[in-house]
Design an enzyme around this catalytic site. Sequence first.
Site, PDB file in Angstrom:
ATOM      1  N   HIS A 263       0.849  -1.194   0.000  1.00 28.26           N
ATOM      2  CA  HIS A 263       0.000   0.000   0.000  1.00 28.26           C
ATOM      3  C   HIS A 263       0.883   1.242   0.000  1.00 28.26           C
ATOM      4  O   HIS A 263       1.520   1.529  -1.005  1.00 28.26           O
ATOM      5  CB  HIS A 263      -0.935  -0.075   1.213  1.00 28.26           C
ATOM      6  CG  HIS A 263      -2.037   0.931   1.274  1.00 28.26           C
ATOM      7  ND1 HIS A 263      -2.372   1.773   0.248  1.00 28.26           N
ATOM      8  CD2 HIS A 263      -2.902   1.214   2.270  1.00 28.26           C
ATOM      9  CE1 HIS A 263      -3.388   2.536   0.617  1.00 28.26           C
ATOM     10  NE2 HIS A 263      -3.744   2.223   1.844  1.00 28.26           N
ATOM     11  N   HIS A 302      -2.794  -2.469  -9.708  1.00 21.78           N
ATOM     12  CA  HIS A 302      -3.739  -1.817  -8.799  1.00 21.78           C
ATOM     13  C   HIS A 302      -5.018  -2.639  -8.756  1.00 21.78           C
ATOM     14  O   HIS A 302      -5.426  -3.219  -9.768  1.00 21.78           O
ATOM     15  CB  HIS A 302      -4.067  -0.401  -9.292  1.00 21.78           C
ATOM     16  CG  HIS A 302      -4.639   0.476  -8.227  1.00 21.78           C
ATOM     17  ND1 HIS A 302      -5.961   0.441  -7.878  1.00 21.78           N
ATOM     18  CD2 HIS A 302      -4.056   1.395  -7.422  1.00 21.78           C
ATOM     19  CE1 HIS A 302      -6.172   1.316  -6.902  1.00 21.78           C
ATOM     20  NE2 HIS A 302      -5.035   1.895  -6.608  1.00 21.78           N
ATOM     21  N   ASP A 358       2.455   5.215  -6.998  1.00 19.89           N
ATOM     22  CA  ASP A 358       3.741   5.089  -6.290  1.00 19.89           C
ATOM     23  C   ASP A 358       4.945   4.965  -7.214  1.00 19.89           C
ATOM     24  O   ASP A 358       6.087   4.995  -6.747  1.00 19.89           O
ATOM     25  CB  ASP A 358       3.690   3.854  -5.375  1.00 19.89           C
ATOM     26  CG  ASP A 358       2.752   4.090  -4.213  1.00 19.89           C
ATOM     27  OD1 ASP A 358       1.709   3.434  -4.145  1.00 19.89           O
ATOM     28  OD2 ASP A 358       3.051   4.982  -3.403  1.00 19.89           O
TER      29      ASP A 358
HETATM   30  C1  SDX Z   1      -1.588   2.088  -3.460  1.00 23.26           C
HETATM   31  O1  SDX Z   1      -6.288   0.675  -3.182  1.00 23.26           O
HETATM   32  C2  SDX Z   1      -5.817   1.862  -3.430  1.00 23.26           C
HETATM   33  O2  SDX Z   1      -6.489   2.756  -3.877  1.00 23.26           O
HETATM   34  C3  SDX Z   1      -4.361   2.035  -3.067  1.00 23.26           C
HETATM   35  C4  SDX Z   1      -3.735   3.359  -3.494  1.00 23.26           C
HETATM   36  C5  SDX Z   1      -4.333   4.511  -2.739  1.00 23.26           C
HETATM   37  O3  SDX Z   1      -4.257   5.645  -3.257  1.00 23.26           O
HETATM   38  O4  SDX Z   1      -4.776   4.305  -1.605  1.00 23.26           O
HETATM   39  O5  SDX Z   1      -3.934   3.552  -4.890  1.00 23.26           O
HETATM   40  C6  SDX Z   1      -2.239   3.392  -3.204  1.00 23.26           C
HETATM   41  O6  SDX Z   1      -1.492   1.298  -2.561  1.00 23.26           O
HETATM   42  C7  SDX Z   1      -1.120   1.768  -4.863  1.00 23.26           C
HETATM   43  C8  SDX Z   1      -0.579   0.305  -4.990  1.00 23.26           C
HETATM   44  C9  SDX Z   1       0.861   0.325  -4.502  1.00 23.26           C
HETATM   45  N1  SDX Z   1       1.410  -1.044  -4.425  1.00 23.26           N
HETATM   46  C10 SDX Z   1       2.321  -1.492  -5.294  1.00 23.26           C
HETATM   47  O7  SDX Z   1       2.719  -0.851  -6.277  1.00 23.26           O
HETATM   48  C11 SDX Z   1       2.889  -2.863  -4.964  1.00 23.26           C
HETATM   49  C12 SDX Z   1       2.996  -3.698  -6.254  1.00 23.26           C
HETATM   50  N2  SDX Z   1       1.632  -3.965  -6.702  1.00 23.26           N
HETATM   51  C13 SDX Z   1       0.996  -5.137  -6.235  1.00 23.26           C
HETATM   52  O8  SDX Z   1       1.512  -5.932  -5.276  1.00 23.26           O
HETATM   53  C14 SDX Z   1      -0.451  -5.325  -6.625  1.00 23.26           C
HETATM   54  O9  SDX Z   1      -0.613  -4.900  -7.901  1.00 23.26           O
HETATM   55  C15 SDX Z   1      -1.470  -4.666  -5.714  1.00 23.26           C
HETATM   56  C16 SDX Z   1      -1.278  -5.064  -4.291  1.00 23.26           C
HETATM   57  C17 SDX Z   1      -1.382  -3.190  -5.836  1.00 23.26           C
HETATM   58  C18 SDX Z   1      -2.858  -5.118  -6.194  1.00 23.26           C
HETATM   59  O10 SDX Z   1      -2.913  -6.464  -6.009  1.00 23.26           O
HETATM   60  P1  SDX Z   1      -4.225  -7.315  -6.412  1.00 23.26           P
HETATM   61  O11 SDX Z   1      -5.327  -6.448  -6.909  1.00 23.26           O
HETATM   62  O12 SDX Z   1      -4.533  -8.209  -5.258  1.00 23.26           O
HETATM   63  O13 SDX Z   1      -3.738  -8.089  -7.668  1.00 23.26           O
HETATM   64  P2  SDX Z   1      -3.085  -9.512  -7.624  1.00 23.26           P
HETATM   65  O14 SDX Z   1      -1.999  -9.542  -6.589  1.00 23.26           O
HETATM   66  O15 SDX Z   1      -4.178 -10.516  -7.538  1.00 23.26           O
HETATM   67  O16 SDX Z   1      -2.373  -9.604  -9.068  1.00 23.26           O
HETATM   68  C19 SDX Z   1      -3.087 -10.015 -10.204  1.00 23.26           C
HETATM   69  C20 SDX Z   1      -2.034 -10.646 -11.089  1.00 23.26           C
HETATM   70  C21 SDX Z   1      -1.214 -11.709 -10.392  1.00 23.26           C
HETATM   71  O17 SDX Z   1      -0.714 -12.556 -11.427  1.00 23.26           O
HETATM   72  P3  SDX Z   1      -1.323 -14.074 -11.530  1.00 23.26           P
HETATM   73  O18 SDX Z   1      -1.198 -14.685 -10.147  1.00 23.26           O
HETATM   74  O19 SDX Z   1      -2.755 -13.877 -11.944  1.00 23.26           O
HETATM   75  O20 SDX Z   1      -0.478 -14.757 -12.570  1.00 23.26           O
HETATM   76  O21 SDX Z   1      -1.065  -9.649 -11.469  1.00 23.26           O
HETATM   77  C22 SDX Z   1       0.198  -9.986 -10.923  1.00 23.26           C
HETATM   78  C23 SDX Z   1      -0.036 -11.006  -9.830  1.00 23.26           C
HETATM   79  O22 SDX Z   1       1.103 -11.839  -9.677  1.00 23.26           O
HETATM   80  N3  SDX Z   1       0.725  -8.748 -10.377  1.00 23.26           N
HETATM   81  C24 SDX Z   1       1.970  -8.320 -10.563  1.00 23.26           C
HETATM   82  C25 SDX Z   1       2.028  -7.073  -9.924  1.00 23.26           C
HETATM   83  N4  SDX Z   1       0.842  -6.776  -9.367  1.00 23.26           N
HETATM   84  C26 SDX Z   1       0.039  -7.822  -9.644  1.00 23.26           C
HETATM   85  N5  SDX Z   1       3.018  -8.886 -11.197  1.00 23.26           N
HETATM   86  C27 SDX Z   1       4.156  -8.157 -11.214  1.00 23.26           C
HETATM   87  N6  SDX Z   1       4.295  -6.958 -10.634  1.00 23.26           N
HETATM   88  C28 SDX Z   1       3.255  -6.379  -9.986  1.00 23.26           C
HETATM   89  N7  SDX Z   1       3.391  -5.188  -9.415  1.00 23.26           N
END
Ligand code: SDX
Length: 422
Positions: A263, A302, A358
Amino acid sequence: MPESITITDNRNGETIEIPIVDGGVSAAEWAKLLPGIWFYDPAFMTTAVTESSITWIDGDAGKLEYRGYPIEQLAERSTYLEVAYLLLRGDLPNRQQLDEWTHEITYHTFIHENVRKRFLEGFHYDAHPMGILVSAVAALSTFYPEAKDIFDPATRYKQIIRLIAKMPTLAAAAHRFSAGMPFVYPDNSLNFPANFLSMMWKTAEPRFDANPALARAVDVLFILHADHEQNCSTTAMRVVGSSHADPYSACAAAAAALYGPRHGGANEAVIRMLGSIGSVENVPDFVKAVKEGHGRLQGFGHRVYKNYDPRAKIIRQVAYDVFDSTGKNPLLDIALKLEEAALGDEYFVSRKLYPNVDFYSGLIYQAMGFPMEMFPVLFAIPRTAGWLAHWVELLDQDQKIARPRQLYIGSARRDYVPLEER
Ligand code: SDX
C-alpha cells in the site's frame, strides 16, 4: 430488461429478485433467501462495504474525481488545504470559508511539548519515522480525551482540524528525531506545504523559505494522495471508526495499514527496486525475472485501476518540474525504461498492470532530499483528509459496527486431551 438479479436456492426452488441500485445489490435482500449462507469474498475483491459520495474512480478508464471534480483540474488549480475542505465538506469553499479553514489549521499546527520532549525522545535513535508517526497519532488521543465525544459537532470539527494540522508537524518531528536534528517549530507565516518543508529542513537560518517550485510540487503530491475511496487504509479507518473509537485511534490504525509495502510503502519499494536494477541495461533481465515469478514490479498494478493511474500521469509531469530545480534523479532513466518494457509486454498488459501513484512519487521525494523511510509518512500526511472524510461519512450514515462472518473449516468438536496422553 429489469435492472435486477434473481437468486434461486436450488435446495428448495425459492427465488428472490433484487434490484440493482447504484451498481450494487443489497446483501440484506439475498440474506432473507439464504439465512446462514455467506458470500465468500476474502480481501473484499467484489464487495462494496458502503455507499460513498467522496471519491469516484473509473478503474478501466483511469479516471479519478473528488466530489465530482477531476483530479487533473484539482492538481492544476487547487491546493491541498482547499481539497481537504472539499473532501470533508463536499463543496469547494468560498473565499471566507477557505480563509477561516486555513486560519484554523495554521493555528493548530503545534504539538503538545510532552509529545515532542517526552514521547518522541523515547524512541530508539534509528526508529523508522512511520513507526513513530503511527504511535504519535495514537498518543494524541490521550492529549485530547474529549475526542471520544465523536457525535458533538464542535468537538468532532476540532479534532479534524487538529489532525490535518498536526500531521506535518509530527511527520517532520519524526524525521528530525531520526536524523538527530533539533525539532523545528511550525512557522505560522508560511503556507501548509512551505511550513512542512521548513519543519523538515530548517537549520540555523532564522526563517526557512522553501523553493516555491518544490513547495508547489509537495502541494500537488498532497492533492493527489488525499483520498482514493475504499483503499486498504481507509477501510481500516472505517472499520475502527465503526466501533466508535476516537478519530486519533482510528487514524493511527489507518496509518498502520498504509505502512505496508503493498500500500503506502510501495514508493519506498520502487526506489529499492530501481536501485537493485542498477542500470538501464539490466532492465530486460529484471523484467524477465518478474515474469518468471521472482518478485514484483513495484509501483505497478492496482486493485481498481486496470489502466494508467491518472495520478501517475500527473506525478510524472511534476517530476520534471522538480528535477528542473533539483537536478534529474539518475534512477528516472531506469524507471522510464522499465515502464516502456512493461507497457509493451504481454505479461503485464494481459494482467492490466500499469504504473500506479507510487511508481514516480518516490523519484520526486528522493530528488527533494527526503529519505526513503519518509515516503509512507509523506503519503499519510495528505491521506489524513481522506481518512477523516470517510470517518465523518461513516458516522453520518449511522453504520453498524463492522463485523464480517466467516466460513469455518477447522476441527469438528473434540474433547480436551490430558498432557500425559498426548
Ligand atoms: C496504493 O487501493 C488503493 O487505492 C491504493 C492506493 C491509494 O491511493 O490508496 O492507490 C495506493 O497502494 C497503490 C498500490 C501500490 N502497491 C504497489 O505498487 C505494490 C505492487 N503492486 C501489487 O503488489 C499489486 O498490484 C497490488 C497489491 C497493488 C494489487 O494487487 P491485487 O489487486 O490483489 O492483484 P493480484 O496480486 O491478484 O495480481 C493479479 C495478477 C497476479 O498474477 P497471476 O497470479 O494472476 O499470474 O497480477 C500480478 C499477480 O502476480 N501482479 C503483478 C504485480 N501486481 C500484480 N506482477 C508483477 N508486478 C506487480 N506489481
